[in-house]
Scaffold this motif. Structure first.
Motif, PDB file in Angstrom:
ATOM      1  N   LYS A 166     -58.132 -25.576  -8.450  1.00 52.05           N
ATOM      2  CA  LYS A 166     -57.286 -25.239  -7.299  1.00 52.05           C
ATOM      3  C   LYS A 166     -55.832 -25.604  -7.576  1.00 52.05           C
ATOM      4  CE  LYS A 166     -56.185 -24.005  -3.153  1.00 52.05           C
ATOM      5  NZ  LYS A 166     -55.803 -22.627  -2.955  1.00 52.05           N
ATOM      6  N   TYR A 167     -55.606 -26.725  -8.229  1.00 50.81           N
ATOM      7  CA  TYR A 167     -54.245 -27.109  -8.634  1.00 50.81           C
ATOM      8  C   TYR A 167     -53.642 -26.030  -9.533  1.00 50.81           C
ATOM      9  CZ  TYR A 167     -50.730 -29.262 -11.634  1.00 50.81           C
ATOM     10  OH  TYR A 167     -49.605 -29.502 -12.361  1.00 50.81           O
ATOM     11  N   ARG A 209     -44.123 -30.516  -6.479  1.00 47.85           N
ATOM     12  CA  ARG A 209     -44.389 -31.950  -6.290  1.00 47.85           C
ATOM     13  C   ARG A 209     -45.568 -32.168  -5.343  1.00 47.85           C
ATOM     14  NH1 ARG A 209     -38.739 -32.301  -5.900  1.00 47.85           N
ATOM     15  NH2 ARG A 209     -38.894 -32.628  -3.664  1.00 47.85           N
ATOM     16  N   TYR A 210     -45.636 -31.399  -4.253  1.00 45.49           N
ATOM     17  CA  TYR A 210     -46.762 -31.523  -3.328  1.00 45.49           C
ATOM     18  C   TYR A 210     -48.064 -31.133  -4.008  1.00 45.49           C
ATOM     19  CZ  TYR A 210     -43.587 -32.119   0.657  1.00 45.49           C
ATOM     20  OH  TYR A 210     -42.652 -32.579   1.529  1.00 45.49           O
ATOM     21  N   ASN A 211     -48.002 -30.119  -4.864  1.00 43.39           N
ATOM     22  CA  ASN A 211     -49.200 -29.701  -5.575  1.00 43.39           C
ATOM     23  C   ASN A 211     -49.673 -30.798  -6.528  1.00 43.39           C
ATOM     24  OD1 ASN A 211     -51.248 -27.843  -6.202  1.00 43.39           O
ATOM     25  ND2 ASN A 211     -50.081 -27.001  -7.903  1.00 43.39           N
ATOM     26  N   GLY A 270     -59.789 -37.330   1.207  1.00 41.53           N
ATOM     27  CA  GLY A 270     -60.211 -35.946   1.433  1.00 41.53           C
ATOM     28  C   GLY A 270     -59.446 -35.291   2.558  1.00 41.53           C
ATOM     29  N   MET A 271     -59.219 -36.040   3.634  1.00 43.25           N
ATOM     30  CA  MET A 271     -58.440 -35.485   4.753  1.00 43.25           C
ATOM     31  C   MET A 271     -57.010 -35.202   4.330  1.00 43.25           C
ATOM     32  SD  MET A 271     -59.480 -37.215   8.351  1.00 43.25           S
ATOM     33  CE  MET A 271     -58.323 -38.470   8.029  1.00 43.25           C
ATOM     34  N   VAL A 272     -56.408 -36.146   3.637  1.00 39.73           N
ATOM     35  CA  VAL A 272     -55.025 -35.944   3.179  1.00 39.73           C
ATOM     36  C   VAL A 272     -54.977 -34.757   2.219  1.00 39.73           C
ATOM     37  CG1 VAL A 272     -53.144 -36.973   1.845  1.00 39.73           C
ATOM     38  CG2 VAL A 272     -54.352 -38.330   3.554  1.00 39.73           C
ATOM     39  N   TYR A 273     -55.953 -34.664   1.320  1.00 42.74           N
ATOM     40  CA  TYR A 273     -55.988 -33.564   0.358  1.00 42.74           C
ATOM     41  C   TYR A 273     -56.103 -32.208   1.059  1.00 42.74           C
ATOM     42  CZ  TYR A 273     -57.532 -30.353  -3.228  1.00 42.74           C
ATOM     43  OH  TYR A 273     -57.647 -29.255  -4.045  1.00 42.74           O
ATOM     44  N   ILE A 274     -57.065 -32.071   1.974  1.00 39.23           N
ATOM     45  CA  ILE A 274     -57.234 -30.746   2.580  1.00 39.23           C
ATOM     46  C   ILE A 274     -56.067 -30.404   3.505  1.00 39.23           C
ATOM     47  CG2 ILE A 274     -59.741 -30.768   2.308  1.00 39.23           C
ATOM     48  CD1 ILE A 274     -60.028 -31.220   5.261  1.00 39.23           C
ATOM     49  N   CYS A 275     -55.468 -31.402   4.150  1.00 44.34           N
ATOM     50  CA  CYS A 275     -54.274 -31.124   4.964  1.00 44.34           C
ATOM     51  C   CYS A 275     -53.112 -30.697   4.078  1.00 44.34           C
ATOM     52  CB  CYS A 275     -53.891 -32.351   5.791  1.00 44.34           C
ATOM     53  SG  CYS A 275     -55.040 -32.732   7.117  1.00 44.34           S
ATOM     54  N   LEU A 289     -49.750 -26.378   1.746  1.00 45.94           N
ATOM     55  CA  LEU A 289     -49.280 -25.679   0.553  1.00 45.94           C
ATOM     56  C   LEU A 289     -49.680 -24.207   0.577  1.00 45.94           C
ATOM     57  CD1 LEU A 289     -49.862 -28.137  -2.412  1.00 45.94           C
ATOM     58  CD2 LEU A 289     -47.787 -26.856  -1.958  1.00 45.94           C
ATOM     59  N   ASP A 290     -50.944 -23.949   0.896  1.00 48.34           N
ATOM     60  CA  ASP A 290     -51.421 -22.564   0.933  1.00 48.34           C
ATOM     61  C   ASP A 290     -50.705 -21.741   2.000  1.00 48.34           C
ATOM     62  OD1 ASP A 290     -53.138 -22.980  -1.179  1.00 48.34           O
ATOM     63  OD2 ASP A 290     -54.901 -23.304   0.070  1.00 48.34           O
ATOM     64  N   LEU A 291     -50.398 -22.367   3.121  1.00 47.19           N
ATOM     65  CA  LEU A 291     -49.650 -21.658   4.161  1.00 47.19           C
ATOM     66  C   LEU A 291     -48.241 -21.313   3.684  1.00 47.19           C
ATOM     67  CD1 LEU A 291     -50.715 -23.639   7.352  1.00 47.19           C
ATOM     68  CD2 LEU A 291     -51.172 -21.229   6.893  1.00 47.19           C
TER      69      LEU A 291
END
Length: 174
Positions: free
Chosen positions: A8-9, A36-38, A78-83, A88-90
């Motif tokens: 995904k990265y 950087r966020y990625n 996991g929560m921080v990652y999916i948020c 990022l995807d948005l």
């Protein structure tokens, strides 16, 4: 899980660098922030993936403190990652609106399931511990469903792994 996070990265990195909307100097700085966020999402994803191994290895009935430490790292990470990945995807605009709507809903559900799980951990009655376990399971299921939503990107991803050995030239000793 580590493999999924890394793929995904890679997909997000490709989408950031090949975005057709980059036209100005300001967009360059925005893309640097996305990169950087990625990278931060990758680091957090790797940490919570390793913590998943700890949650599975230490059952609550045998080693409650170890299970709780790894579970906290896993669920918070996991929560921080999916948020972070959803944001990022948005911003990258690489997915259809329907996929993004589903991911936002799953992200919200994960947060809603995590809060009672975390709060009920501090109460020692049996019913509170059972409710906490229920919310823990629901939070894990929503995170796994979030990863199933990667099917859209992974369906378009082609990966080739090539291993080969180059034999050094032999010198003729005669």
């Amino acid at each position: 899980m580590i493999f999924i996070v890394f793929v995904k990265y890679s997909i997000t990195r490709f989408n950031i660098s090949n975005c057709p909307y980059v036209t100005s100097w300001q967009s360059y700085w925005t893309d640097q922030r996305k990169i950087r966020y990625n990278r931060a999402a990758l680091a957090i994803g790797l940490i919570f993936s390793v913590a998943l191994t700890g949650v599975v290895s230490f059952q609550y009935s045998n080693a409650p403190w170890a299970h709780m430490v790894f579970a906290s790292i896993y669920f918070i990470g996991g929560m921080v990652y999916i948020c972070l990945q959803t944001i990022l995807d948005l911003n990258v605009h690489a997915n259809p609106g329907r996929v993004m709507t589903i991911r936002v809903i799953i992200c919200a559900l994960c947060i809603l399931f995590f809060l009672p799980y975390f709060i009920l951990q501090f109460f020692t009655s049996a019913i509170n511990q059972d409710m906490s376990a229920l919310f823990e399971i629901l939070c894990a299921v929503t995170q796994f469903i979030y990863f199933v939503s990667y099917y859209y990107e992974f369906d378009q991803f082609k990966m080739k792994i090539d291993f080969h050995y180059s034999q050094p030239e032999r010198q003729n000793l005669l």
